[in-house]
Scaffold this motif. Sequence first.
Motif, PDB file in Angstrom:
ATOM      1  N   ARG A 214       0.835  -1.202   0.000  1.00  0.00           N
ATOM      2  CA  ARG A 214       0.000   0.000   0.000  1.00  0.00           C
ATOM      3  C   ARG A 214       0.875   1.261   0.000  1.00  0.00           C
TER       4      ARG A 214
ATOM      5  N   ARG B  32       2.494   1.795  -3.429  1.00  0.00           N
ATOM      6  CA  ARG B  32       1.524   2.333  -4.395  1.00  0.00           C
ATOM      7  C   ARG B  32       1.251   3.825  -4.132  1.00  0.00           C
ATOM      8  N   GLU B  33       1.055   4.161  -2.865  1.00  0.00           N
ATOM      9  CA  GLU B  33       0.778   5.562  -2.511  1.00  0.00           C
ATOM     10  C   GLU B  33       1.932   6.474  -2.927  1.00  0.00           C
ATOM     11  N   GLU B  34       3.157   6.050  -2.646  1.00  0.00           N
ATOM     12  CA  GLU B  34       4.316   6.877  -2.967  1.00  0.00           C
ATOM     13  C   GLU B  34       4.538   6.970  -4.474  1.00  0.00           C
ATOM     14  N   CYS B  35       4.272   5.896  -5.182  1.00  0.00           N
ATOM     15  CA  CYS B  35       4.396   5.929  -6.653  1.00  0.00           C
ATOM     16  C   CYS B  35       3.376   6.888  -7.264  1.00  0.00           C
ATOM     17  N   GLU B  36       2.156   6.883  -6.719  1.00  0.00           N
ATOM     18  CA  GLU B  36       1.114   7.764  -7.234  1.00  0.00           C
ATOM     19  C   GLU B  36       1.441   9.235  -6.999  1.00  0.00           C
ATOM     20  N   LYS B  37       2.235   9.525  -5.984  1.00  0.00           N
ATOM     21  CA  LYS B  37       2.618  10.906  -5.687  1.00  0.00           C
ATOM     22  C   LYS B  37       3.698  11.444  -6.623  1.00  0.00           C
TER      23      LYS B  37
ATOM     24  N   LYS C   2       4.770  13.004 -12.968  1.00  0.00           N
ATOM     25  CA  LYS C   2       5.098  12.334 -14.224  1.00  0.00           C
ATOM     26  C   LYS C   2       6.285  12.986 -14.913  1.00  0.00           C
TER      27      LYS C   2
END
Length: 126
Positions: free
Chosen positions: A88, A91-96, A99
């Motif tokens: 979790r 995923r959270e850190e990747c979404e932050k 781009k």
Amino acid sequence: MRKENYVDILRQHLKTSVRKLKLGRKWVFQIDNDPKSSSKVVAKWLKDNKVKVLEWPSQSPDLNPIEKLDLKIAVQRHSPSNLTELERNCREECEKLPKYRCAKLVASYPRRLEAVIAAKAASTKY
């Protein structure tokens, strides 16, 4: 992580990732010289599954762009206590991640490769 865990990850995710990324048949897998990655167990699995591996000299600079994203540090701040929390947090850190930052790292790859070649695989500013 143990080498057997790494094989399990490869077994569960490598071919699926190749399909999702639409890489076709002409892709090459890059591994580093970490003991689990270069173990006989992993080498056998890769060979048995006909995975072409990029030859990588020992003591070579780490050119993996993801290393520059500092995800490990960001995830460690959460202090996950189990695998579910770790996933979790990842995923959270990747979404932050912005781009543009990822795109910039990918775009810098040719320059980084040229620097490593020029330095004859010695250390570089990257």
